[in-house]
Design an enzyme around this catalytic site. Structure first.
Site, short mmCIF file in Angstrom:
data_model
loop_
_atom_site.label_atom_id
_atom_site.label_comp_id
_atom_site.label_asym_id
_atom_site.label_seq_id
_atom_site.Cartn_x
_atom_site.Cartn_y
_atom_site.Cartn_z
N ASP A 10 0.79 -0.53 0.37
CA ASP A 10 0.11 -0.05 0.32
C ASP A 10 0.78 1.22 -0.04
O ASP A 10 1.55 1.18 0.37
CB ASP A 10 -1.38 0.20 1.00
CG ASP A 10 -1.67 1.46 1.10
OD1 ASP A 10 -2.54 1.76 0.33
OD2 ASP A 10 -2.52 2.40 2.83
N SER A 11 0.61 2.50 -0.30
CA SER A 11 1.21 3.71 -0.03
C SER A 11 1.30 4.03 1.34
O SER A 11 2.49 4.77 1.43
CB SER A 11 0.43 4.70 -0.55
OG SER A 11 -0.86 4.75 0.30
N TYR A 42 -0.74 8.62 -2.62
CA TYR A 42 -0.76 8.38 -3.34
C TYR A 42 -1.89 9.63 -4.08
O TYR A 42 -1.77 9.51 -5.34
CB TYR A 42 -0.76 7.04 -3.97
CG TYR A 42 0.12 6.00 -3.24
CD1 TYR A 42 2.05 6.87 -3.13
CD2 TYR A 42 0.62 4.67 -3.82
CE1 TYR A 42 2.89 5.96 -3.09
CE2 TYR A 42 1.92 4.06 -4.09
CZ TYR A 42 3.16 4.45 -3.84
OH TYR A 42 3.36 3.83 -3.26
N GLY A 43 -3.25 9.31 -3.25
CA GLY A 43 -4.51 10.01 -3.33
C GLY A 43 -4.06 11.16 -4.59
O GLY A 43 -5.26 11.52 -5.60
N CYS A 73 -3.91 -1.34 -2.05
CA CYS A 73 -3.98 0.58 -2.17
C CYS A 73 -5.11 0.67 -3.90
O CYS A 73 -4.69 0.31 -4.69
CB CYS A 73 -2.63 1.33 -2.40
SG CYS A 73 -2.82 2.87 -3.14
N ASN A 74 -6.23 1.54 -2.73
CA ASN A 74 -6.55 1.74 -4.55
C ASN A 74 -6.61 2.53 -5.04
O ASN A 74 -6.56 2.20 -6.16
CB ASN A 74 -8.87 2.49 -3.99
CG ASN A 74 -9.25 1.24 -3.02
OD1 ASN A 74 -10.60 1.17 -3.24
ND2 ASN A 74 -8.73 0.86 -1.61
N GLU A 152 -4.86 9.45 10.06
CA GLU A 152 -3.86 9.27 10.05
C GLU A 152 -3.61 10.39 11.39
O GLU A 152 -2.43 9.61 12.13
CB GLU A 152 -3.05 9.50 9.20
CG GLU A 152 -3.44 7.98 7.51
CD GLU A 152 -1.97 8.36 7.09
OE1 GLU A 152 -0.99 8.58 7.42
OE2 GLU A 152 -1.84 7.09 6.22
N CYS A 184 -11.15 3.36 -0.74
CA CYS A 184 -10.15 3.67 -0.12
C CYS A 184 -9.95 3.03 1.69
O CYS A 184 -10.61 2.73 2.65
CB CYS A 184 -10.26 4.94 0.63
SG CYS A 184 -8.58 5.50 1.64
N THR A 185 -8.62 2.71 1.24
CA THR A 185 -7.54 1.59 2.55
C THR A 185 -8.57 2.16 4.10
O THR A 185 -8.28 1.19 4.70
CB THR A 185 -6.49 1.79 2.71
OG1 THR A 185 -5.49 2.78 2.15
CG2 THR A 185 -5.63 0.87 1.64
N HIS A 186 -8.27 3.95 4.05
CA HIS A 186 -8.31 4.68 5.58
C HIS A 186 -9.59 4.94 5.42
O HIS A 186 -10.55 5.33 7.35
CB HIS A 186 -7.94 5.44 5.19
CG HIS A 186 -6.48 6.01 5.26
ND1 HIS A 186 -5.82 5.13 4.43
CD2 HIS A 186 -5.73 6.12 5.85
CE1 HIS A 186 -3.98 5.24 4.58
NE2 HIS A 186 -4.46 5.87 5.68
N1 DGL Z 1 -4.20 3.78 0.61
C1 DGL Z 1 -4.32 5.34 -0.48
C2 DGL Z 1 -6.06 4.52 -1.52
O1 DGL Z 1 -6.63 3.35 -0.58
C3 DGL Z 1 -5.11 6.26 0.18
C4 DGL Z 1 -4.10 6.96 0.64
C5 DGL Z 1 -3.44 7.38 -0.42
O2 DGL Z 1 -3.97 8.65 -0.96
O3 DGL Z 1 -2.10 6.96 -0.35
O4 DGL Z 1 -5.68 4.75 -2.06
#
Ligand code: DGL
Length: 264
Positions: A10-11, A42-43, A73-74, A152, A184-186
């Protein structure tokens, strides 16, 4: 039987929500998790950068001899999964298709909302994949910049996060969706706030469990770790190992015991 680990990346720490489901469903397997916390988020980044980062991570995990790779990571799945599948010799599973499958099962009206980062929503990946595997669904999507930062910072239910969620989710309420994909993971950590804003008639769907099912289905009996194999959980981060361990305990739990640093 194949005792090689499953690679998950993941990011940053968010993909640990997917890792939780994987460990629960496949407790006999070993895992290597990579969180690119030095380059997160990454978003908001251009798709080209995210594709480049994703390929670099895939090379790193391949060098660790993983038998399957899970792009947790989405944002990365949205813009880089096709490239990854083309380049990798091992199977790669992303989180978008499983999320759509879960939404298809949950919806009654067929009107499904999707929330994600700007990168995920702007890529149109959910619409593209849904057109392929669930064309009867009518998708309405909304980017939710700011959600990741709140999570976060450990803030998942303050007044401020409620105000932001009310503003960002308004188009989905207007569209009268009955199911919402937390793309999204979060966002599973914001489920309470998102659920309060959307109302009790909207089913929240996270792709974590469904992705774990997809991995289990992919690993046929011959690829599963042998009985008696002592599973290991390795964590690597390109950023601060202390910060990863602290956030990781919240996203995943006690399995985040020791974290190794990685320098790009
Ligand atoms: N892991 C990213 C996602 O699922 C969220 C955090 C990011 O923006 O890197 O899209």
């Amino acid at each position: 039987m194949d005792a090689r680990p499953i690679g998950v990346f993941d990011s940053g720490v968010g993909g640990l929500t997917v890792m939780r489901s994987l460990i629960d469903l496949l407790p006999g397997e070993s895992f290597v998790y990579f969180g690119d916390t030095a380059r997160t988020p990454y978003g908001p980044k251009p798709a080209g950068d995210v594709v480049k980062f994703t390929i670099e991570i895939a090379e790193l995990l391949s060098a660790r001899d993983v038998k399957v790779m899970v792009d947790a990571c989405n944002t990365s799945t949205a813009v880089a999964l096709d490239t990854l599948v083309e380049r990798c010799e091992i199977p790669v599973i992303g989180v978008i298709e499983p999320g759509i499958r879960a939404a298809r099962r949950a919806t009654r009206s067929g009107r499904v909302g999707v929330v994600g980062t700007v990168g995920t929503i702007d890529s149109g990946a959910y619409e593209r994949i849904a057109a392929d595997i669930a064309p009867e669904l009518e998708l309405v999507s909304a980017a939710c910049p700011g959600f990741v930062e709140f999570v976060e910072a450990g803030d998942t239910d303050s007044h401020q996060v409620h105000v932001l969620a009310t503003r960002l989710l308004a188009p989905l309420i207007t569209a009268d969706v009955d199911t919402l994909v937390l793309g999204c993971t979060h966002y599973p950590l914001l489920a309470r706030t998102i659920g309060d804003v959307m109302g009790p008639h909207v089913v929240l769907v996270s792709s974590a469990d469904e992705t774990a099912f997809a991995v289990r289905d992919l690993l046929d009996a011959e690829q599963r770790a042998p009985v008696g194999h002592v599973p290991t959980h390795d964590f690597l981060t390109s950023g601060s190992t202390d910060r990863f361990a602290e956030l990781g305990a919240r996203f995943l739990g006690p399995e985040v015991a020791s974290v190794q640093g990685w320098q790009w």
